[in-house]
Design a protein around this motif. Structure first.
Motif, short mmCIF file in Angstrom:
data_model
loop_
_atom_site.label_atom_id
_atom_site.label_comp_id
_atom_site.label_asym_id
_atom_site.label_seq_id
_atom_site.Cartn_x
_atom_site.Cartn_y
_atom_site.Cartn_z
N GLU A 688 2.64 1.05 -5.85
CA GLU A 688 2.17 1.83 -6.99
C GLU A 688 2.48 1.12 -8.31
N LYS A 689 3.66 0.56 -8.42
CA LYS A 689 4.03 -0.13 -9.66
C LYS A 689 3.10 -1.32 -9.92
N ALA A 690 2.72 -2.02 -8.85
CA ALA A 690 1.85 -3.18 -8.99
C ALA A 690 0.39 -2.79 -9.19
N GLY A 691 0.07 -1.51 -9.01
CA GLY A 691 -1.30 -1.06 -9.16
C GLY A 691 -2.22 -1.56 -8.07
N ARG A 692 -1.68 -1.76 -6.87
CA ARG A 692 -2.47 -2.30 -5.77
C ARG A 692 -2.73 -1.22 -4.73
N THR A 693 -3.89 -1.33 -4.08
CA THR A 693 -4.29 -0.35 -3.07
C THR A 693 -4.11 -0.95 -1.68
#
Length: 814
Positions: A688-693
């Motif tokens: 979530e912190k990295a903004g990755r799915t």
């Protein structure tokens, strides 16, 4: 906090028996008790009525003191599978069964559970741990420990602490912030100590912020024993103890294995020389005697458990855990369950030769193994199932097994036979005094594995050797190898976990037996801490052209209504002793899935791995079912789920995604140190912190029915959630509760799992579950004050089916 000693008359009486026994022991007897007698046990002390205390590897079964299929054990699904059930009650039942197995094998202490975290997806031993989330790990681990100890058998929660990868595990210095230690890596241990009161802890090989864990005074004496009130015994991981004074000062009670350890005579000498206070030895002995009293082997002490739980059917429970653990992550067009009487093409080498457990010390030998082919053959109508290999991920040799009939012959230096032993497979491991009748280490010069091999396929068969030393390999009357195998690493367990060396390729005919023989000259180094005879006769069947195999699979898939492809990792991918270099399925399995999916749109893929792998074709297939390492009944459980007799009950205990997108991937030390530079951000928090799915998020899992989340009500810190089964069949749902600070903080995860509850309902039925939010969910570790800080303010309670599928919200102010 764990309840103090002496809270019941029985506790007080046991402590009195411990003290009485301690007073009878001289220094030599006390230090001897703290040192392994052999590979798995402590020495007996007849002067106090204490027999030898026996330990055994876990965590999916109880191997006992013999590493052989001659002494079979129930094999449960992998710990990742157990965590995927999100059911601490089921974990407790698993523990009860394992206690039953331990008592059957004369074992007093199970070396389990493993509660290290899935910090990086590259961890090679993650199948043996539960989850990336410390809360889920603590809850499942507490259930497991409670179950085992309810059967009168001790546990050793391991590996304390931050043993989250295998690379250079004997020497790595893991650099972990105090906050990350407290909020992540120590958290499951703390929860289990508080909620389950384990009778043992195992300290790890690695160092943490300087000291090695077998000498870590602050983490063991000040935190584990001091802050948390742990009153059990602390045993080293095998060969981990390196310093006599350092270990006893650091809170290590028992150094294993024996007979050569840093304790025993060395510890007695250190006391006499004034290097160690005898009071330190007494404290350690007291912890060991308390363990002996609890398990019922100290004379004059009543065991903790005087009435054993009811007998558990191991095969039935193994099957139930497996199907409850399977995670259905994709199911387009209702591909599952299979349509009644439809034709099925089963594809994949792992469908025939199932991989049911991970490699390393977690290995046990079940009396039977049900493969997917076995399970589906029994469950589907005659004539509806076909099978082809499709692709074989096993590019390495494995221990000689199917088609081999072997036995062991022991000879002295004159070549005289001094004993014989059974050999159910090509894996031979005799530890300590576990030798064939009449054989001693002093007299033993050679061991010959000999017998016959009847191939099931014609063509060039490869034979090889795993082990160190001099070997002679003979096949069908010809000598193919007569030389010495040497180690290329300083890992003392290379003979257990290393790869076999191919040494012969022989053209054989299916159904025609040939004689095989592997002779090993036994030479045990003088300084070896344990006497072990270990080597393996390995074998690999003829390797067919991969394109030809895939073409056969495509043809079979086109002719069936549904294609079920079983893909898998291998022991070289997931095992104790080494980490992974990628998350790719080995061999041509990805090519196989793509080709089958192109030929049959109704393709179901079963992923047989203990931890995440990349699934680049996941959007091209109708369904994806994760089966983990499913234990001995895995194939029967798979048939239950595929046919719809039971729904898949699992939810992901860890995030699945590609290595390129994974936020934390560093497991290789630099100059001996491995910085945990990500701090408190691992798993779903890091994604979530990295903004990755990711491919599939933490907590995700589908069943065979649908659920409507109707309401959430909050009273104080009690959350009540109402859900409706809005599908057409009965099912089970895992209601997940996440806690998110209303004011985002870059140094704090956006949300964390704070609780969960499992519910079952019939179609149209409405049910409720109540989750009590623990105080720790609102706390962070303050490194300035070196204490827990209760963070006041507004929080959003987010309720849903996974970390990313949140259905209901409510606000709480604390």
């Amino acid at each position: 906090m764990a309840a103090p000693l002496g809270t019941t008359p029985a506790d007080t009486a046991r402590e009195a028996a411990v003290e009485a026994a301690l007073r009878k022991l001289d220094l030599d007897a006390k230090t001897r008790l703290l040192s392994g007698r052999d590979m798995w046990s402590l020495p007996a002390l007849p002067e106090i009525g204490l027999p030898s205390l026996v330990m055994s590897d876990g965590p999916i079964g109880v191997r006992g003191v013999r590493w052989t299929a001659d002494d079979p054990s129930v094999a449960l699904p992998s710990p990742t599978a157990l965590a995927a059930t999100w059911d601490p009650g089921l974990a407790r039942r698993a523990g009860v069964l394992l206690a039953q197995e331990a008592r059957r094998k004369g074992v007093h202490v199970l070396l389990a559970p493993t509660v290290n975290l899935h910090r990086s997806p590259l961890g090679g031993r993650h199948f043996e741990a539960y989850s990336e989330d410390p809360y889920l790990t603590g809850v499942i681990g507490s259930g497991y420990v409670t179950g085992v100890q309810s059967g009168g058998v001790g546990t050793t929660v391991k590996h304390f602490v931050a043993n989250d990868a295998e690379t250079d595990r004997f020497t790595v210095n893991n650099l972990v912030s105090e906050r990350a230690l407290r909020e992540l890596y120590l958290a499951p241990f703390e929860a289990i100590v508080e909620n389950a009161r384990p009778w043992g802890i195992m300290t790890a090989y690695n160092s943490v912020n300087g000291p090695t864990m077998t000498e870590h005074h602050r983490l063991v004496n000040e935190i584990l024993r001091g802050e948390w009130g742990f009153d059990g015994f602390n045993v080293s991981d095998w060969t981990a103890a390196r310093s006599t004074a350092g270990a006893i000062e650091g809170g290590l009670d028992v150094a294993m294995p024996g007979p050569r350890t840093v304790y025993g005579e060395a510890l007695a000498r250190a006391v006499r020389d004034g290097e160690v206070a005898e009071a330190k030895v007494d404290a350690a002995v007291r912890n060991v005697l308390r363990l002996a009293a609890r398990v019922g082997i100290l004379e004059g002490a009543e065991p903790v458990v005087t009435e054993l739980p009811e007998t558990v059917d191991g095969e039935s429970l193994a099957r139930e855990i497996a199907r409850r653990s399977f995670v259905l992550v994709r199911n387009e067009r209702a591909a599952l369950p299979l349509k009644p009487n439809g034709t099925v093409a089963l594809i994949g080498a792992a469908a025939r030769d199932a991989r049911v457990l991970g490699g390393g010390s977690a290995t046990v030998f079940p009396a039977r193994t049900v493969s997917p082919l076995d399970g589906l053959t029994a469950a589907l109508p005659d004539g509806t199932l076909t099978y082809v290999v499709g692709a074989d991920p096993n590019t390495e040799l494995a221990a000689a097994d199917k088609g081999f009939e072997l036995h062991a012959v022991c000879r002295d230096t004159a070549g005289t036979v001094i004993g014989t032993g059974t050999a159910p497979s090509g894996l031979l491991q005799w530890m300590g005094d576990d030798l064939p009748e009449g054989v001693t280490h002093d007299a033993l010069h050679t061991v010959e594995l000999t017998g016959t091999f009847t191939p099931r396929e014609s063509g060039p068969h490869t034979f090889g050797i795993k082990g160190l030393g001099a070997f002679t390999l003979r096949i069908d009357g010809s000598t193919y190898y007569d030389d010495v195998q040497r180690s290329t690493t300083d890992d003392p367990f290379v003979t257990f976990f290393g790869a076999p060396e191919p040494r012969a390729q022989v053209e054989l005919t299916a159904g025609h037996p040939v004689e095989v023989s592997l002779t090993h000259i036994v030479q045990l180094p003088a300084d070896i801490p344990m006497k072990v005879v270990s080597f393996t006769l390995a074998h690999q069947e003829p390797q067919r052209d991969p394109d030809e195999l895939i073409a056969e699979a495509v043809k079979a898939a086109r002719a069936a209504e549904t294609a079920v492809v079983v893909v898998a990792t291998t022991e070289r991918v997931e095992s104790e002793g080494y980490d992974r270099t990628d998350l790719v399925l080995p061999g041509r399995q990805d090519d196989l899935v793509r080709a089958v999916a192109a030929a049959n749109p109704n393709t179901v893929v079963v992923v047989n791995s203990g931890s995440p792998v990349e699934l680049p074709w996941r959007d091209q297939v109708a369904a994806v079912l994760l089966s983990w390492f499913p234990g001995q009944e895995g194939g029967a459980a798979l048939a239950d789920v595929l046919t719809g007799a039971h729904e898949p009950g699992g939810r992901l205990p860890t995030t699945w995604g590609s290595l390129a997108d994974a936020p934390v991937t560093q497991v290789t030390p630099d100059n001996g140190a491995l910085p945990y530079s990500e701090g408190v951000f691992i798993g779903y928090s890091a994604w979530e912190k990295a903004g990755r799915t990711p491919s599939y998020p933490f907590g995700h899992g589908l069943g065979y029915t649908d659920w409507t989340y109707e309401s959430v009500e909050v009273r104080g810190t009690t959350v009540t959630v109402r859900v409706r089964n809005s599908g057409t069949r009965a099912g089970r749902e895992v209601v997940q509760v996440y806690l998110a600070p209303a004011e985002p903080d870059a140094d704090r995860p956006a949300r964390r799992l704070a609780g969960f509850g499992g519910v079952e309902a019939a179609p149209a039925e409405v049910v409720e579950t109540t989750v009590e939010l623990p105080r720790r969910a609102f706390e962070t570790w303050d490194e300035k004050t070196n204490s827990w800080s209760f963070v006041k303010g507004s929080y959003e309670i987010q309720v849903g089916r996974s970390i990313s599928d949140r259905r209901l919200t409510a606000t709480i102010n604390v």
